[in-house]
Design a protein around this motif. Structure first.
Motif, PDB file in Angstrom:
ATOM      1  N   GLY A  33     -29.178  77.659 -16.173  1.00 28.09           N
ATOM      2  CA  GLY A  33     -28.495  76.529 -15.341  1.00 28.09           C
ATOM      3  C   GLY A  33     -28.678  75.230 -15.520  1.00 28.09           C
ATOM      4  N   ALA A  34     -30.080  74.760 -16.015  1.00 26.31           N
ATOM      5  CA  ALA A  34     -30.161  73.427 -16.327  1.00 26.31           C
ATOM      6  C   ALA A  34     -29.527  73.078 -17.656  1.00 26.31           C
ATOM      7  CB  ALA A  34     -31.652  73.147 -16.405  1.00 26.31           C
ATOM      8  N   PHE A  35     -29.259  74.061 -18.422  1.00 24.33           N
ATOM      9  CA  PHE A  35     -28.725  73.751 -19.802  1.00 24.33           C
ATOM     10  C   PHE A  35     -27.226  73.707 -19.514  1.00 24.33           C
ATOM     11  CE2 PHE A  35     -26.454  75.530 -23.699  1.00 24.33           C
ATOM     12  CZ  PHE A  35     -27.029  74.626 -24.498  1.00 24.33           C
ATOM     13  N   ALA A  53     -18.218  79.736 -15.864  1.00 24.68           N
ATOM     14  CA  ALA A  53     -18.707  81.173 -16.387  1.00 24.68           C
ATOM     15  C   ALA A  53     -20.122  80.974 -16.692  1.00 24.68           C
ATOM     16  CB  ALA A  53     -17.795  81.360 -17.465  1.00 24.68           C
ATOM     17  N   TRP A  54     -20.733  80.039 -17.350  1.00 21.83           N
ATOM     18  CA  TRP A  54     -21.896  79.902 -17.499  1.00 21.83           C
ATOM     19  C   TRP A  54     -22.849  79.750 -16.090  1.00 21.83           C
ATOM     20  CZ3 TRP A  54     -24.490  79.620 -22.366  1.00 21.83           C
ATOM     21  CH2 TRP A  54     -25.756  79.426 -22.217  1.00 21.83           C
ATOM     22  N   ARG A  55     -22.527  78.955 -15.088  1.00 22.76           N
ATOM     23  CA  ARG A  55     -22.763  79.049 -13.867  1.00 22.76           C
ATOM     24  C   ARG A  55     -23.051  80.325 -13.220  1.00 22.76           C
ATOM     25  NH1 ARG A  55     -19.693  75.317 -11.617  1.00 22.76           N
ATOM     26  NH2 ARG A  55     -20.336  73.782 -12.908  1.00 22.76           N
ATOM     27  N   THR A  56     -21.928  81.084 -13.254  1.00 22.86           N
ATOM     28  CA  THR A  56     -21.909  82.483 -12.784  1.00 22.86           C
ATOM     29  C   THR A  56     -23.041  83.236 -13.487  1.00 22.86           C
ATOM     30  OG1 THR A  56     -19.701  82.122 -12.347  1.00 22.86           O
ATOM     31  CG2 THR A  56     -20.731  84.539 -12.409  1.00 22.86           C
ATOM     32  N   ALA A  57     -23.103  83.076 -14.779  1.00 25.33           N
ATOM     33  CA  ALA A  57     -23.939  84.139 -15.408  1.00 25.33           C
ATOM     34  C   ALA A  57     -25.514  83.453 -14.735  1.00 25.33           C
ATOM     35  CB  ALA A  57     -23.997  83.854 -17.026  1.00 25.33           C
ATOM     36  N   ALA A  58     -25.817  82.153 -14.951  1.00 25.49           N
ATOM     37  CA  ALA A  58     -27.405  81.508 -14.525  1.00 25.49           C
ATOM     38  C   ALA A  58     -27.538  82.024 -13.011  1.00 25.49           C
ATOM     39  CB  ALA A  58     -27.223  80.203 -14.819  1.00 25.49           C
ATOM     40  N   ASP A  59     -26.422  81.947 -12.286  1.00 25.07           N
ATOM     41  CA  ASP A  59     -26.411  82.317 -10.688  1.00 25.07           C
ATOM     42  C   ASP A  59     -26.762  83.710 -10.505  1.00 25.07           C
ATOM     43  OD1 ASP A  59     -26.258  79.618  -9.926  1.00 25.07           O
ATOM     44  OD2 ASP A  59     -24.078  80.071  -9.308  1.00 25.07           O
TER      45      ASP A  59
END
Length: 130
Positions: A33-35, A53-59
């Motif tokens: 998430g930070a990345f 999409a990245w945020r969804t994966a991190a969440d």
């Protein structure tokens, strides 16, 4: 269900494995998430949809990690032979396939794998019903 002393229960299914796996997922999700919030958006070719999409994966990694932490503390489900593995495996497949698709657009073959990870996660949580 089997007890912790049962020879049918592998060492990997012990509550400590679920706890460590959950902690690792939370840690990985927070780092991802930070990345995504800081470094990923500066990469060429990254769109708002990619960031979402990245945020969804991190969440999902964080949420499933927290789920595993809770499961590991439950006296009955911490030794479940399917649920923890499914939640862990499904989360890894789901989140990592999304992240790989964002980072390496040529890996389009991973697209159909993402929903499989989601279904495995759902099956893991559904197994806790019984």
């Amino acid at each position: 269900m089997v007890s912790e002393s049962s020879p049918l229960l592998s060492r990997a299914a012990l509550p400590s494995f679920l706890w460590r796996s959950g902690a690792l997922l939370v840690t990985t999700g927070m780092i991802a998430g930070a990345f995504g919030a800081h470094a990923l958006q500066r990469r060429p070719g990254i769109t708002a949809d990619n960031l979402h999409a990245w945020r969804t994966a991190a969440d999902y990694a964080v949420a499933n990690g927290l789920g595993l932490l809770l499961v590991s503390m439950h006296p009955r489900f911490s030794t479940h032979r399917f649920a923890g593995y499914a939640i862990l495996g499904g989360s890894v497949v789901f989140s990592s396939s999304i992240m790989a698709l964002v980072l390496w657009k040529k890996m389009k073959f991973l697209g159909p794998i993402t929903p499989l990870g989601g279904m495995i996660m759902i099956a893991g949580y559904a197994a806790l019903i019984f």
